[in-house]
Design a protein around this motif. Structure first.
Motif, PDB file in Angstrom:
ATOM      1  N   GLY A 264      56.741  70.381   8.748  1.00  0.00           N
ATOM      2  CA  GLY A 264      55.456  69.741   8.629  1.00  0.00           C
ATOM      3  C   GLY A 264      54.133  70.769   8.987  1.00  0.00           C
ATOM      4  O   GLY A 264      52.876  70.443   8.610  1.00  0.00           O
ATOM      5  N   MET A 265      54.454  71.611  10.077  1.00  0.00           N
ATOM      6  CA  MET A 265      53.265  72.399  10.466  1.00  0.00           C
ATOM      7  C   MET A 265      52.904  73.658   9.343  1.00  0.00           C
ATOM      8  O   MET A 265      51.490  73.902   9.366  1.00  0.00           O
ATOM      9  CB  MET A 265      53.585  73.117  11.848  1.00  0.00           C
ATOM     10  N   LEU A 266      53.857  73.888   8.672  1.00  0.00           N
ATOM     11  CA  LEU A 266      53.897  75.142   7.855  1.00  0.00           C
ATOM     12  C   LEU A 266      53.360  74.681   6.449  1.00  0.00           C
ATOM     13  O   LEU A 266      52.770  75.496   5.859  1.00  0.00           O
ATOM     14  CB  LEU A 266      55.142  75.597   7.748  1.00  0.00           C
ATOM     15  N   VAL A 267      53.692  73.596   5.854  1.00  0.00           N
ATOM     16  CA  VAL A 267      53.489  73.158   4.605  1.00  0.00           C
ATOM     17  C   VAL A 267      52.036  73.184   4.046  1.00  0.00           C
ATOM     18  O   VAL A 267      51.992  73.468   3.150  1.00  0.00           O
ATOM     19  CB  VAL A 267      54.076  71.644   4.353  1.00  0.00           C
ATOM     20  N   SER A 268      51.027  72.873   4.936  1.00  0.00           N
ATOM     21  CA  SER A 268      49.727  72.989   4.612  1.00  0.00           C
ATOM     22  C   SER A 268      48.966  74.180   4.558  1.00  0.00           C
ATOM     23  O   SER A 268      47.884  74.325   4.583  1.00  0.00           O
ATOM     24  CB  SER A 268      48.876  71.938   5.432  1.00  0.00           C
ATOM     25  N   GLN A 269      49.789  75.345   5.188  1.00  0.00           N
ATOM     26  CA  GLN A 269      49.347  76.600   5.370  1.00  0.00           C
ATOM     27  C   GLN A 269      49.137  77.236   3.860  1.00  0.00           C
ATOM     28  O   GLN A 269      49.863  77.137   3.013  1.00  0.00           O
ATOM     29  CB  GLN A 269      50.033  77.497   6.030  1.00  0.00           C
ATOM     30  N   TYR A 270      48.057  78.099   3.886  1.00  0.00           N
ATOM     31  CA  TYR A 270      47.685  78.904   2.655  1.00  0.00           C
ATOM     32  C   TYR A 270      48.424  80.326   2.499  1.00  0.00           C
ATOM     33  O   TYR A 270      48.742  80.778   1.880  1.00  0.00           O
ATOM     34  CB  TYR A 270      46.082  79.167   2.400  1.00  0.00           C
ATOM     35  N   SER A 271      48.662  80.762   4.112  1.00  0.00           N
ATOM     36  CA  SER A 271      49.343  82.148   4.185  1.00  0.00           C
ATOM     37  C   SER A 271      49.941  82.205   5.512  1.00  0.00           C
ATOM     38  O   SER A 271      49.196  81.549   6.355  1.00  0.00           O
ATOM     39  CB  SER A 271      48.063  83.211   4.066  1.00  0.00           C
ATOM     40  N   LEU A 272      50.867  82.832   5.493  1.00  0.00           N
ATOM     41  CA  LEU A 272      51.743  82.917   6.886  1.00  0.00           C
ATOM     42  C   LEU A 272      52.053  84.392   7.081  1.00  0.00           C
ATOM     43  O   LEU A 272      52.317  85.316   6.195  1.00  0.00           O
ATOM     44  CB  LEU A 272      53.210  82.026   6.654  1.00  0.00           C
ATOM     45  N   ILE A 273      52.390  84.669   8.473  1.00  0.00           N
ATOM     46  CA  ILE A 273      52.830  86.104   8.851  1.00  0.00           C
ATOM     47  C   ILE A 273      54.247  85.609   9.425  1.00  0.00           C
ATOM     48  O   ILE A 273      54.362  84.861  10.395  1.00  0.00           O
ATOM     49  CB  ILE A 273      51.989  86.730   9.834  1.00  0.00           C
ATOM     50  N   ALA A 274      55.228  86.485   9.108  1.00  0.00           N
ATOM     51  CA  ALA A 274      56.445  86.218   9.558  1.00  0.00           C
ATOM     52  C   ALA A 274      57.178  87.422  10.449  1.00  0.00           C
ATOM     53  O   ALA A 274      57.245  88.387   9.468  1.00  0.00           O
ATOM     54  CB  ALA A 274      57.430  85.584   8.375  1.00  0.00           C
ATOM     55  N   LEU A 275      57.239  87.216  11.589  1.00  0.00           N
ATOM     56  CA  LEU A 275      57.590  88.561  12.192  1.00  0.00           C
ATOM     57  C   LEU A 275      59.300  88.492  13.125  1.00  0.00           C
ATOM     58  O   LEU A 275      59.292  87.349  13.631  1.00  0.00           O
ATOM     59  CB  LEU A 275      56.483  88.785  13.496  1.00  0.00           C
ATOM     60  N   SER A 276      59.761  89.442  13.181  1.00  0.00           N
ATOM     61  CA  SER A 276      60.716  89.873  13.737  1.00  0.00           C
ATOM     62  C   SER A 276      61.209  91.348  14.072  1.00  0.00           C
ATOM     63  O   SER A 276      60.590  91.960  13.427  1.00  0.00           O
ATOM     64  CB  SER A 276      61.977  88.837  13.493  1.00  0.00           C
ATOM     65  N   ARG A 277      62.201  91.494  14.859  1.00  0.00           N
ATOM     66  CA  ARG A 277      62.848  92.844  14.750  1.00  0.00           C
ATOM     67  C   ARG A 277      64.043  93.029  15.328  1.00  0.00           C
ATOM     68  O   ARG A 277      64.819  91.837  15.712  1.00  0.00           O
ATOM     69  CB  ARG A 277      61.796  93.907  15.750  1.00  0.00           C
ATOM     70  N   GLY A 278      64.842  94.282  15.311  1.00  0.00           N
ATOM     71  CA  GLY A 278      66.089  94.177  15.577  1.00  0.00           C
ATOM     72  C   GLY A 278      67.085  93.499  14.518  1.00  0.00           C
ATOM     73  O   GLY A 278      66.780  93.819  13.324  1.00  0.00           O
ATOM     74  N   HIS A 279      68.151  93.034  15.075  1.00  0.00           N
ATOM     75  CA  HIS A 279      69.093  92.184  14.233  1.00  0.00           C
ATOM     76  C   HIS A 279      68.583  91.360  13.350  1.00  0.00           C
ATOM     77  O   HIS A 279      69.224  90.816  12.174  1.00  0.00           O
ATOM     78  CB  HIS A 279      70.273  91.767  14.848  1.00  0.00           C
ATOM     79  N   LEU A 280      67.487  90.711  13.865  1.00  0.00           N
ATOM     80  CA  LEU A 280      66.897  89.210  12.933  1.00  0.00           C
ATOM     81  C   LEU A 280      66.022  89.763  12.120  1.00  0.00           C
ATOM     82  O   LEU A 280      65.294  89.093  11.344  1.00  0.00           O
ATOM     83  CB  LEU A 280      66.349  88.446  13.944  1.00  0.00           C
ATOM     84  N   LEU A 281      65.487  91.068  11.817  1.00  0.00           N
ATOM     85  CA  LEU A 281      64.472  91.321  10.918  1.00  0.00           C
ATOM     86  C   LEU A 281      64.893  90.993   9.364  1.00  0.00           C
ATOM     87  O   LEU A 281      63.987  90.538   8.578  1.00  0.00           O
ATOM     88  CB  LEU A 281      64.228  93.176  11.115  1.00  0.00           C
ATOM     89  N   PRO A 282      66.215  91.456   8.860  1.00  0.00           N
ATOM     90  CA  PRO A 282      66.659  90.941   7.822  1.00  0.00           C
ATOM     91  C   PRO A 282      66.471  89.343   7.546  1.00  0.00           C
ATOM     92  O   PRO A 282      65.949  88.996   6.417  1.00  0.00           O
ATOM     93  CB  PRO A 282      67.942  91.582   7.401  1.00  0.00           C
ATOM     94  N   SER A 283      66.593  88.645   8.484  1.00  0.00           N
ATOM     95  CA  SER A 283      66.606  87.336   8.377  1.00  0.00           C
ATOM     96  C   SER A 283      65.069  86.553   8.272  1.00  0.00           C
ATOM     97  O   SER A 283      64.863  85.882   7.376  1.00  0.00           O
ATOM     98  CB  SER A 283      67.187  86.564   9.510  1.00  0.00           C
ATOM     99  N   ILE A 284      64.122  87.281   8.788  1.00  0.00           N
ATOM    100  CA  ILE A 284      62.855  86.998   8.744  1.00  0.00           C
ATOM    101  C   ILE A 284      62.126  87.415   7.207  1.00  0.00           C
ATOM    102  O   ILE A 284      61.521  86.721   6.760  1.00  0.00           O
ATOM    103  CB  ILE A 284      61.849  87.515   9.885  1.00  0.00           C
ATOM    104  N   LEU A 285      62.717  88.579   6.905  1.00  0.00           N
ATOM    105  CA  LEU A 285      62.311  89.042   5.496  1.00  0.00           C
ATOM    106  C   LEU A 285      62.884  87.778   4.477  1.00  0.00           C
ATOM    107  O   LEU A 285      62.290  87.570   3.563  1.00  0.00           O
ATOM    108  CB  LEU A 285      62.938  90.101   5.171  1.00  0.00           C
ATOM    109  N   GLU A 286      64.141  87.588   4.596  1.00  0.00           N
ATOM    110  CA  GLU A 286      64.558  86.424   3.652  1.00  0.00           C
ATOM    111  C   GLU A 286      64.019  85.218   3.868  1.00  0.00           C
ATOM    112  O   GLU A 286      63.812  84.500   2.830  1.00  0.00           O
ATOM    113  CB  GLU A 286      66.126  86.334   4.099  1.00  0.00           C
ATOM    114  N   THR A 287      63.555  84.599   5.042  1.00  0.00           N
ATOM    115  CA  THR A 287      63.073  83.629   5.052  1.00  0.00           C
ATOM    116  C   THR A 287      61.543  83.733   4.430  1.00  0.00           C
ATOM    117  O   THR A 287      61.359  82.686   3.815  1.00  0.00           O
ATOM    118  CB  THR A 287      62.822  83.466   6.722  1.00  0.00           C
TER     119      THR A 287
END
Length: 340
Positions: A264-287
């Motif tokens: 609900g918070m994200l659906v109205s956004q025009y653009s997002l930044i998605a960040l992570s690092r370490g083992h979760l970096l591939p997950s944030i890129l897929e997200t």
């Protein structure tokens, strides 16, 4: 000159012909895309001209028998689900335990190849590329040898250093991804392993061996359960995964209510930044890829450690940031997020 005929020739890309009880024909690049009412199918040979006419067919260059088509009927039945993607996400509750029950013999040939390799190269496109990133660190730790992940779309045009001991791991849900196939064909002198979800796919045929991911038929264009299965299969090739640990956390995959507030918070956004690092970096890129593909919101997936080296300049008071936190380096990621 032939208004009632359809001509077909295969030149590189895979193709299959299906026929139903009414002698209606279907042409597809993927066997699993044929409709449920298909009765028989035949694979299309390279550089062979086919002519399909109403009521019968003939092949100008060769003739061979049809193969009986066995659709996975339950895959087409939505049941109480609103769409195929939701159904396939929930199917993981049943499919993942089955994957982890696969006998070790299913991995033995592939493991022998990896043990004798001097380096391991993983290739894939899109979600398969990110699944390969998940598996890469596990494989490098398990086999104590260099492992790199490359985009199949780029590797097919590059000349990389490799030897006859180098092993190519090709990841593809359908086994028909054109860029991935071209990579394997270009480096056909290397031993190769197909990480695939589709039996008798082109990829499984041209690779040295195959490890099936056993995700079941995936109809949704946006891959979900197959990505999870690809990542876990690659991890299993390195170090066997604890079935208990997966079962303990499996409900998280289908706990949609947890994400309703966030969506609900994200659906109205025009653009997002998605960040992570370490083992979760591939997950944030897929997200980030999934948000772009399904919500049509521009989303920039980035390593939090690289964020301050340029992309930080895009941040304003209206910016929205999504972050995944790897608990092993939580303080580092939190520090990066505070910069936003």
């Amino acid at each position: 000159q032939e208004p009632n005929s359809l001509f077909l020739i295969r030149a590189g890309s895979p193709a299959v012909i299906g026929v139903d009880d009414t002698n209606s024909y279907y042409i597809s690049s993927d066997l699993t895309a044929l409709p449920e009412n298909t009765r028989f199918f035949r694979e299309v040979s390279e550089h062979t001209l086919y002519c399909l006419d109403a009521g019968y067919d003939h092949v100008l260059a060769e003739l061979y028998d049809w193969t009986y088509f066995k659709p996975i009927t339950e895959a087409y039945d939505l049941g109480n689900f609103p769409d195929y993607m939701t159904k396939e996400i929930f199917h993981q509750v049943a499919s993942l335990p089955q994957l982890l029950k696969q006998p070790s013999e299913d991995y033995s040939v592939a493991k022998d190849l990896l043990l004798s390799a001097d380096q391991i190269i993983l290739v894939g496109c899109g979600s398969a590329f990110y699944a390969a990133m998940v598996g890469a660190s596990v494989l490098e730790e398990a086999y104590k040898k260099p492992v790199r992940v490359m985009s199949a779309g780029e590797l097919q045009y590059q000349q990389i250093h490799c030897t006859k001991e180098t092993v190519l791991l090709a990841v593809s849900q359908s086994g028909e991804t054109a860029d991935t196939l071209r990579c394997v064909q270009r480096y056909k002198h290397l031993k190769s392993i197909a990480i695939c979800n589709t039996a008798n796919s082109t990829l499984s045929k041209i690779c040295t061996t195959e490890v099936a991911i056993h995700a079941g038929k995936e109809i949704s264009v946006a891959s979900t359960k197959a990505v999870t299965h690809q990542a876990l299969t690659l991890m299993n090739l390195g170090n066997p995964i604890s079935r208990g640990a997966v079962l303990k956390n499996i409900d998280t995959l289908v706990n949609f209510k947890k994400f309703e507030t966030l969506c609900g918070m994200l659906v109205s956004q025009y653009s997002l930044i998605a960040l992570s690092r370490g083992h979760l970096l591939p997950s944030i890129l897929e997200t980030a890829l999934k948000i772009k593909e399904l919500a049509y919101i521009h989303t920039e997936g980035l390593s939090a450690s690289e964020f301050k080296h340029g992309p930080l300049a895009l941040i304003s008071s209206s910016s929205t940031c999504l972050a995944f936190i790897d608990e092993t380096i939580e303080d580092k990621i939190v520090s990066n997020i505070k910069e936003v």
